[in-house]
Design a protein around this motif. Structure first.
Motif, PDB file in Angstrom:
ATOM      1  N   ARG A 182       4.839  24.553 -27.572  1.00  0.00           N
ATOM      2  CA  ARG A 182       3.572  25.278 -27.438  1.00  0.00           C
ATOM      3  C   ARG A 182       3.236  25.545 -25.958  1.00  0.00           C
ATOM      4  O   ARG A 182       3.572  24.724 -25.124  1.00  0.00           O
ATOM      5  CB  ARG A 182       2.447  24.470 -28.103  1.00  0.00           C
ATOM      6  CG  ARG A 182       2.613  24.367 -29.612  1.00  0.00           C
ATOM      7  CD  ARG A 182       1.518  23.481 -30.205  1.00  0.00           C
ATOM      8  NE  ARG A 182       1.646  23.376 -31.642  1.00  0.00           N
ATOM      9  CZ  ARG A 182       2.469  22.524 -32.271  1.00  0.00           C
ATOM     10  NH1 ARG A 182       3.217  21.701 -31.573  1.00  0.00           N
ATOM     11  NH2 ARG A 182       2.528  22.502 -33.590  1.00  0.00           N
ATOM     12  N   PRO A 183       2.627  26.693 -25.660  1.00  0.00           N
ATOM     13  CA  PRO A 183       2.108  27.726 -26.569  1.00  0.00           C
ATOM     14  C   PRO A 183       3.211  28.680 -27.036  1.00  0.00           C
ATOM     15  O   PRO A 183       4.274  28.770 -26.412  1.00  0.00           O
ATOM     16  CB  PRO A 183       1.091  28.469 -25.706  1.00  0.00           C
ATOM     17  CG  PRO A 183       1.670  28.357 -24.326  1.00  0.00           C
ATOM     18  CD  PRO A 183       2.280  26.981 -24.256  1.00  0.00           C
ATOM     19  N   ALA A 184       2.947  29.392 -28.120  1.00  0.00           N
ATOM     20  CA  ALA A 184       3.928  30.328 -28.670  1.00  0.00           C
ATOM     21  C   ALA A 184       4.115  31.539 -27.774  1.00  0.00           C
ATOM     22  O   ALA A 184       5.131  32.234 -27.874  1.00  0.00           O
ATOM     23  CB  ALA A 184       3.505  30.764 -30.073  1.00  0.00           C
ATOM     24  N   GLU A 185       3.145  31.799 -26.889  1.00  0.00           N
ATOM     25  CA  GLU A 185       3.280  32.894 -25.929  1.00  0.00           C
ATOM     26  C   GLU A 185       2.733  32.457 -24.587  1.00  0.00           C
ATOM     27  O   GLU A 185       1.677  31.817 -24.501  1.00  0.00           O
ATOM     28  CB  GLU A 185       2.534  34.139 -26.415  1.00  0.00           C
ATOM     29  CG  GLU A 185       2.751  35.341 -25.500  1.00  0.00           C
ATOM     30  CD  GLU A 185       2.173  36.618 -26.069  1.00  0.00           C
ATOM     31  OE1 GLU A 185       1.562  37.375 -25.283  1.00  0.00           O
ATOM     32  OE2 GLU A 185       2.331  36.844 -27.288  1.00  0.00           O
ATOM     33  N   PHE A 186       3.465  32.777 -23.519  1.00  0.00           N
ATOM     34  CA  PHE A 186       3.028  32.416 -22.166  1.00  0.00           C
ATOM     35  C   PHE A 186       3.302  33.586 -21.244  1.00  0.00           C
ATOM     36  O   PHE A 186       4.454  34.009 -21.083  1.00  0.00           O
ATOM     37  CB  PHE A 186       3.772  31.174 -21.666  1.00  0.00           C
ATOM     38  CG  PHE A 186       3.459  30.805 -20.241  1.00  0.00           C
ATOM     39  CD1 PHE A 186       2.231  30.264 -19.899  1.00  0.00           C
ATOM     40  CD2 PHE A 186       4.395  31.035 -19.228  1.00  0.00           C
ATOM     41  CE1 PHE A 186       1.936  29.942 -18.579  1.00  0.00           C
ATOM     42  CE2 PHE A 186       4.104  30.712 -17.912  1.00  0.00           C
ATOM     43  CZ  PHE A 186       2.870  30.161 -17.589  1.00  0.00           C
ATOM     44  N   GLU A 187       2.215  34.118 -20.659  1.00  0.00           N
ATOM     45  CA  GLU A 187       2.293  35.238 -19.721  1.00  0.00           C
ATOM     46  C   GLU A 187       3.139  36.377 -20.275  1.00  0.00           C
ATOM     47  O   GLU A 187       3.979  36.969 -19.587  1.00  0.00           O
ATOM     48  CB  GLU A 187       2.826  34.761 -18.364  1.00  0.00           C
ATOM     49  CG  GLU A 187       1.876  33.760 -17.695  1.00  0.00           C
ATOM     50  CD  GLU A 187       2.329  33.350 -16.306  1.00  0.00           C
ATOM     51  OE1 GLU A 187       3.435  33.757 -15.890  1.00  0.00           O
ATOM     52  OE2 GLU A 187       1.565  32.632 -15.647  1.00  0.00           O
ATOM     53  N   GLY A 188       2.923  36.665 -21.551  1.00  0.00           N
ATOM     54  CA  GLY A 188       3.604  37.778 -22.184  1.00  0.00           C
ATOM     55  C   GLY A 188       4.995  37.487 -22.701  1.00  0.00           C
ATOM     56  O   GLY A 188       5.646  38.355 -23.288  1.00  0.00           O
ATOM     57  N   VAL A 189       5.476  36.277 -22.490  1.00  0.00           N
ATOM     58  CA  VAL A 189       6.814  35.889 -22.970  1.00  0.00           C
ATOM     59  C   VAL A 189       6.654  35.005 -24.194  1.00  0.00           C
ATOM     60  O   VAL A 189       6.039  33.932 -24.118  1.00  0.00           O
ATOM     61  CB  VAL A 189       7.609  35.148 -21.877  1.00  0.00           C
ATOM     62  CG1 VAL A 189       8.992  34.779 -22.397  1.00  0.00           C
ATOM     63  CG2 VAL A 189       7.711  35.990 -20.621  1.00  0.00           C
TER      64      VAL A 189
END
Length: 226
Positions: A182-189
């Motif tokens: 986690r998280p499932a998304e980080f800075e658009g990735v």
């Protein structure tokens, strides 16, 4: 398992075995690590353990007598599966060797220092010589700690999830696949969708594909493709 480490500076390893997974293994009674100071087996007021090399040359050599006294004292107490000398000219450490050593009951790890140990120690007592890489350290203590860590984590009950060690890099001559949390998304990735799918078979297939790709890119020699 019991591991006895023989060194001229054993206190270097105190903190290494007093934390994290290695401490937990000791607290659970799964492994005993005993540190032995070669100077305790030296004779004379100064407890000298090294001397100049016959034939001249730079550097000091650990003497055979105090090491022999220490090793004989240990060998008189129990049967040891291996007496391992950590040395740059030993067999290069690989996971298969670690797997095999993790099945043993009693091991002695002998740490070199300075220019190493008198050759007669190797001839009379050592059963296996191991190098952790093609470079030289100030002493064998760090190498012994690396070897002990690699072995101890494979002992059943040491890791909370015992399957973790079986999926490590090199267990199948492959490097591990990428891992995410986690998280499932980080800075658009984002995390690859397959890992969020809950489809176990597809996840395992993806991980194998990634392992092969990772190995082919970084360590093609493991696949015989170098």
């Amino acid at each position: 398992m019991r591991i006895d480490i023989v060194s001229v500076v054993p206190r270097l390893m105190d903190s290494f075995f007093a934390h994290s997974i290695l401490k937990r293994a000791s607290d659970k009674g799964l492994v005993e690590v005993h540190l032995h100071d070669i100077r305790d087996y030296a004779s004379g007021k100064n407890r000298q353990v090294d001397d100049y090399a016959f034939g001249g040359g730079a550097g000091m050599v650990l003497q055979v007598e105090p090491i022999a006294r220490c090793l004989r004292s240990l060998l008189a107490e129990r049967a040891y599966d291996e007496v391992i000398y950590l040395t740059p000219d030993g067999e290069r450490l690989a996971q298969k060797a670690v797997n095999s050593l993790s099945l043993k009951k009693n091991l002695i790890l002998l740490c070199g220092h300075y220019k190493g140990v008198d050759q007669r120690v190797r001839d009379l007592f050592v059963t296996k010589e191991i190098s952790i890489g093609d470079y030289v350290l100030s002493g064998g203590e760090l190498a012994a700690a690396v070897l002990a860590d690699a072995i101890i984590r494979l002992i059943p009950g040491v890791l909370n999830d015992e399957t973790s060690a079986l999926t490590d890099s090199f267990q199948d001559d492959l490097l591990a696949p990428p891992v995410y949390t986690r998280p499932a998304e980080f800075e658009g990735v984002g995390v690859p969708e397959v890992l969020l799918s809950g489809h176990e078979a597809n996840i395992e297939k993806w991980r194998m594909q990634q392992s092969l790709a990772n190995t082919r890119t970084k360590r093609p020699d493991l696949l015989g493709e170098e």
